[in-house]
Motif scaffolding. Sequence first.
Motif, mmCIF file in Angstrom:
data_model
loop_
_atom_site.group_PDB
_atom_site.id
_atom_site.type_symbol
_atom_site.label_atom_id
_atom_site.label_comp_id
_atom_site.label_asym_id
_atom_site.label_seq_id
_atom_site.Cartn_x
_atom_site.Cartn_y
_atom_site.Cartn_z
ATOM 1 N N ASP A 143 34.091 -17.476 24.022
ATOM 2 C CA ASP A 143 33.759 -17.626 22.616
ATOM 3 C C ASP A 143 33.846 -19.101 22.261
ATOM 4 O O ASP A 143 34.672 -19.839 22.804
ATOM 5 N N VAL A 164 29.034 -9.618 16.175
ATOM 6 C CA VAL A 164 30.236 -9.208 15.455
ATOM 7 C C VAL A 164 29.867 -8.292 14.294
ATOM 8 O O VAL A 164 30.616 -7.389 13.926
ATOM 9 N N GLN A 174 30.244 -21.229 12.718
ATOM 10 C CA GLN A 174 29.974 -19.813 12.941
ATOM 11 C C GLN A 174 30.543 -19.433 14.299
ATOM 12 O O GLN A 174 30.770 -20.274 15.156
ATOM 13 N N GLU A 175 30.691 -18.146 14.489
ATOM 14 C CA GLU A 175 31.151 -17.646 15.788
ATOM 15 C C GLU A 175 29.961 -17.580 16.743
ATOM 16 O O GLU A 175 28.930 -16.992 16.422
ATOM 17 N N SER A 176 30.122 -18.159 17.918
ATOM 18 C CA SER A 176 29.113 -17.952 18.951
ATOM 19 C C SER A 176 29.802 -17.928 20.311
ATOM 20 O O SER A 176 31.044 -17.846 20.370
ATOM 21 N N VAL A 177 29.009 -17.936 21.353
ATOM 22 C CA VAL A 177 29.558 -17.842 22.703
ATOM 23 C C VAL A 177 28.907 -18.907 23.582
ATOM 24 O O VAL A 177 27.801 -19.361 23.320
ATOM 25 N N PRO A 220 27.748 -11.263 25.621
ATOM 26 C CA PRO A 220 27.796 -11.629 24.205
ATOM 27 C C PRO A 220 27.437 -10.412 23.362
ATOM 28 O O PRO A 220 26.539 -9.643 23.717
ATOM 29 N N GLY A 244 27.493 -13.389 13.849
ATOM 30 C CA GLY A 244 28.089 -14.203 14.900
ATOM 31 C C GLY A 244 28.205 -13.437 16.213
ATOM 32 O O GLY A 244 28.013 -12.214 16.259
ATOM 33 N N TYR A 245 28.469 -14.176 17.286
ATOM 34 C CA TYR A 245 28.620 -13.541 18.600
ATOM 35 C C TYR A 245 30.052 -13.686 19.100
ATOM 36 O O TYR A 245 30.705 -14.699 18.846
ATOM 37 N N ARG A 246 30.501 -12.692 19.854
ATOM 38 C CA ARG A 246 31.724 -12.819 20.652
ATOM 39 C C ARG A 246 31.465 -12.221 22.020
ATOM 40 O O ARG A 246 30.633 -11.330 22.166
ATOM 41 N N MET A 247 32.183 -12.699 23.020
ATOM 42 C CA MET A 247 32.085 -12.115 24.357
ATOM 43 C C MET A 247 32.850 -10.788 24.356
ATOM 44 O O MET A 247 33.959 -10.696 23.812
#
Lengths: 356, 356, 356, 356
Positions: A322, B279, A312-315, B276, B268-271
């Motif tokens: 990211d 998404v 999954q996308e995280s930071v 953060p 999900g997260y992005r910077m």
Amino acid sequence: MSSMFGSRLRLSLFGQSHGECVGAVLDGLPAGEKIDPEVLAAFMARRAPGQRLSTPRQEKDRVRIVSGLVEGVTCGAPLCLIIDNTDTRSSDYSLLRRVPRPGHADLPAHIKWHGFNDIRGGGHFSARLTAPLCAAGNLLMQIYARRGIRIGAHLYAACGERDLPFDPLRVREEDLALCASRYPAVLDAEAGERMMERIQALREKGDSGGGIVECAVLGLPPGLGGPLFDGLENRISAAVFGIPAVRGIEFGEGFAAAAMTGSTHNDGYRMRGGQPFPVTNHAGGVLGGLSTGAPLLFRAAFKPTPSIALHQESVDLEQGTDTPLSVSGRHDPCVALRAVPCVEAAAAIALADDLI
Amino acid sequence: MSSMFGSRLRLSLFGQSHGECVGAVLDGLPAGEKIDPEVLAAFMARRAPGQRLSTPRQEKDRVRIVSGLVEGVTCGAPLCLIIDNTDTRSSDYSLLRRVPRPGHADLPAHIKWHGFNDIRGGGHFSARLTAPLCAAGNLLMQIYARRGIRIGAHLYAACGERDLPFDPLRVREEDLALCASRYPAVLDAEAGERMMERIQALREKGDSGGGIVECAVLGLPPGLGGPLFDGLENRISAAVFGIPAVRGIEFGEGFAAAAMTGSTHNDGYRMRGGQPFPVTNHAGGVLGGLSTGAPLLFRAAFKPTPSIALHQESVDLEQGTDTPLSVSGRHDPCVALRAVPCVEAAAAIALADDLI
Amino acid sequence: MSSMFGSRLRLSLFGQSHGECVGAVLDGLPAGEKIDPEVLAAFMARRAPGQRLSTPRQEKDRVRIVSGLVEGVTCGAPLCLIIDNTDTRSSDYSLLRRVPRPGHADLPAHIKWHGFNDIRGGGHFSARLTAPLCAAGNLLMQIYARRGIRIGAHLYAACGERDLPFDPLRVREEDLALCASRYPAVLDAEAGERMMERIQALREKGDSGGGIVECAVLGLPPGLGGPLFDGLENRISAAVFGIPAVRGIEFGEGFAAAAMTGSTHNDGYRMRGGQPFPVTNHAGGVLGGLSTGAPLLFRAAFKPTPSIALHQESVDLEQGTDTPLSVSGRHDPCVALRAVPCVEAAAAIALADDLI
Amino acid sequence: MSSMFGSRLRLSLFGQSHGECVGAVLDGLPAGEKIDPEVLAAFMARRAPGQRLSTPRQEKDRVRIVSGLVEGVTCGAPLCLIIDNTDTRSSDYSLLRRVPRPGHADLPAHIKWHGFNDIRGGGHFSARLTAPLCAAGNLLMQIYARRGIRIGAHLYAACGERDLPFDPLRVREEDLALCASRYPAVLDAEAGERMMERIQALREKGDSGGGIVECAVLGLPPGLGGPLFDGLENRISAAVFGIPAVRGIEFGEGFAAAAMTGSTHNDGYRMRGGQPFPVTNHAGGVLGGLSTGAPLLFRAAFKPTPSIALHQESVDLEQGTDTPLSVSGRHDPCVALRAVPCVEAAAAIALADDLI
């Protein structure tokens, strides 16, 4: 913050997933009520981890009642129950302070508590807190049963498969007992098998699924609850959203009622044995916040388990970058499976101000 | 019973549909907050009866604030607001003590209060109580607006027709303002017209319809709320079920989440700009009971107005016989139409313990 | 019943004198607060049994904090503390179910709970419950100290002997520290000795004595509290009467104010360093429910220990006859001696809704 | 802040001294209770201004009940009562925003609410708020009377003169009725005259005096209340300190108990008519927070009226200088005189959670 519920009977939950223990204080129980530890243990077993297609975390979930009982009978003093955390593996979670898990409270909890929150296993936000919730709920259910009130739920839907619904007007104690004896807790065993196949397939992919739990309360006298903020729906929803992963709740026809007409949704009355009785039960047993005497029926929607092995996308909060995340550890692929007794317990707690 | 809500800021509603007045006490408002009576009046007008396809009951719903203000500014003391009932016609309701209306609280209220309940217009169970709810909510919304927090709702569905949904991640103040300026409150004016046609058709048949209201809260800082029973969902649902005719509530994807997978449901997260940011916003801005900083989104389902002219089955409590009932009087054919500001107000009240 | 206190910060006490343990849940503590176990242990030692002229019951009163801390720092989750009962002798109390002790809650508790109450050592009514009260209070006092707020008390009177009073306007941290370091906790060591002689003499006769504890809170900012039921006096009295044996409470001049005149009782103001400051402190630091910024001062009266060896009149509830009673067992001849930290703790708890 | 009290029955007070009105909401009254407006008016007359040696402010204090009644009988919905402020003279108070009155909440309220507080007549801190307190209390007293429970108080002391005390074990309804019929409310008419002479003398000097009110509750069944924070003392003190000018409260022997011994303070039991009964009533009818069945007795100390004509030291907050202040306006020289029914009302409110 307050992990407390209720006004006459008050429940206070405490503990973190990977701390020493989780537990609850129940203040306001009547004196003279016998508590059967075997009934309690059997209820806890329905929620316990280690069952088919649940987390392999091993917790016996033995409930120790350290106050409020004298020789197994309530004495009027607050009852404190404790469930030790015996199988904690905190090292699994060391990365998570930096990389918040999508779908979890990690990031907002980090902000709320300035980084001091217990990150291990979600801390106080963990579904582990449903263990003392279930214990407290079952103590109440034992008392209610002696007053002719039964609470039971089943897994109405999971991962796109559906069980039969409860019959709104004719759901019986036997239906509740049947569901309580099965795993998954379903009316239609074949539907249960289809659910398990779907869950198994999702687990193999490293993914997870959601579900819906339907709950019935039988034997409620009419007139419980109150108008406006004191309605049974207000209290039950306030308690049921205390179970992690719940995303919605509906009573009777619920969201389907929005597309119905008054003439098809209203429950007419007829005299039966000298008493007015509803001909149908689209209301789910509650009108204007008050119980009608018909079975109380509600459904709670559970989201898919957020902890999944898929990327999954995280930071990375430290580095400000990211970063992909795959959550290993031991997780249920479908939390709704084990949530069935949790919903029953939450309903029991919600009704306590009226029934105790 | 308790028609009260909240702990730091407490709201107490009083009044009956055909009594002298309805009103509210708000205890815990900060001192020094200017209240704009025109903003309040404009908000009340959105809920007021007498609009297209609503009850012809004429109520100006002028809010008199009899305490808590000094020269239009809060002084720290409890604020009491009163809305007089000017167009009461109690004679409409004389039969109803004997013949309970299907879909209303008449029968369980009769049982609860041993026949002493105010039957005129539903008494304290009437949707008329949403007038002081709206007034109290708008006072809070005026305060929130100065802190950058906006609450707005629209009629997401009515009688089978759907509006466009709010964009979960990008709903803006302009969207809220647009809906607030329209009647019905919709994003898509054509969908609104289709709804009105359906409602008109139901009214002509003596029937009624349900609907769904979708509400957004913009500008909430992350970390509000709490775990377990102190979550934003717990509080908002406990307040929203205070609006008569609500049958369900869901946050984010809600019931749809039950059929999703973790990989499609997790946000999900992005910077972004050093922070953060989610998404997507399937969570509807709330995780583990805590605000995430994304728009808070929920939907409330309303059942069809129970008062319909069509014949329904009921009983004569005095004679102990079955009897048909046709409810005359002045009623909205679709309560969801005027419920839009009520949902906004309930959300404002639910958030007060966190925001005040 | 509810052994809970507070709204923002909530305390829940549990346990019985001769059960497995006593304890408390504190819900609402801020995250990031370091708890010093040695400061806590030193505070508990001031209340602990086994000191000069107290019950010979041996309890180490070690406080185990089983949730809410991560590495000694609060994590935002509810804190649960447990104090094991290690020196219980239930056999001492077997007669008391039949013969209620004068001055104790035995008889009304028997009626309230239909004979199911835990009679051993007074059960949940026992002064043993002040152990978790003290522990919870000290946790708060550690937090307050970092904000410049100090709470301290002394034994103002015992068995007819009086200590010096606190100087209402000039009581200092050093005065509080002096009292906390002494046993009995007095400003005037000779007065303390006279008290001990009186207590010793009463014990030798099989009798007991009462006392008065005076408490000061230093460093409170002005404007805390509220009007009517939300005043500091309301909250402090509601907490202090939670200590068994308290029979009265007064603030500032208290009952003496009833015989004063407005011109001698009113505290005039003068400017000092650009700020208004009271010339005297007859008010005890609280006006209209609000802190004034001057030291907060109150006194609590304790009745004589009801458990005495001298013969008293009682009844045999089984046989329905009069019967004399001599209470053996281990008892403090003057509960006020060990009540000093309990009063400090109760004040700390009462102020938490304002200070946390 | 919260001007609310209670959990099952909740009282919410609103209004300011020189605003439009003062009032109260009572939520949780049982349905079917007849309210006698003449009994209410007679009770209000005991508190009303304009009596001998009280403020010449003319207020009829007519109570308008605007919700919760149907034809004079409670209907289960919240009861809202309003008392208009008819004789307001705000100009009297214009100076006071700059020069805080010693002994009043002016200065801390100014700090708490950043200068936005209603200064006119003390605003929400005014003793005028005891008018709705009395009205709410009397409604409860009317209900209690039908259940055999009577509350009555007398002016036990004023300006150094003392009335006879209630007989702790034998106070009767006739004693309460006698006091209620007299002004001042005393058992010993001559003591009352001496009090009035003292008050008259203080008024002539531009000064004021304090007093003590003693209150009895007859007919309470044993076992009401609870341990720890749920005791009758906790609740009664929390309510009674809601009356402005109260500085202390004591139950039974109260502060005198501190100088007694266990053997003289304990109330022994004897069998009487098959029931255990206390031989004495030093406890004032409450043990361990629970009612004993003997008369409940407590005393509340009132400070001298802070508004006096004599010059006092104060400060000018605008100019930052010391300045003398003489409070003109219309004031009672001894608030305890008219506080007698207020104490009864506060006791009624405090007991409601147990009795309703």
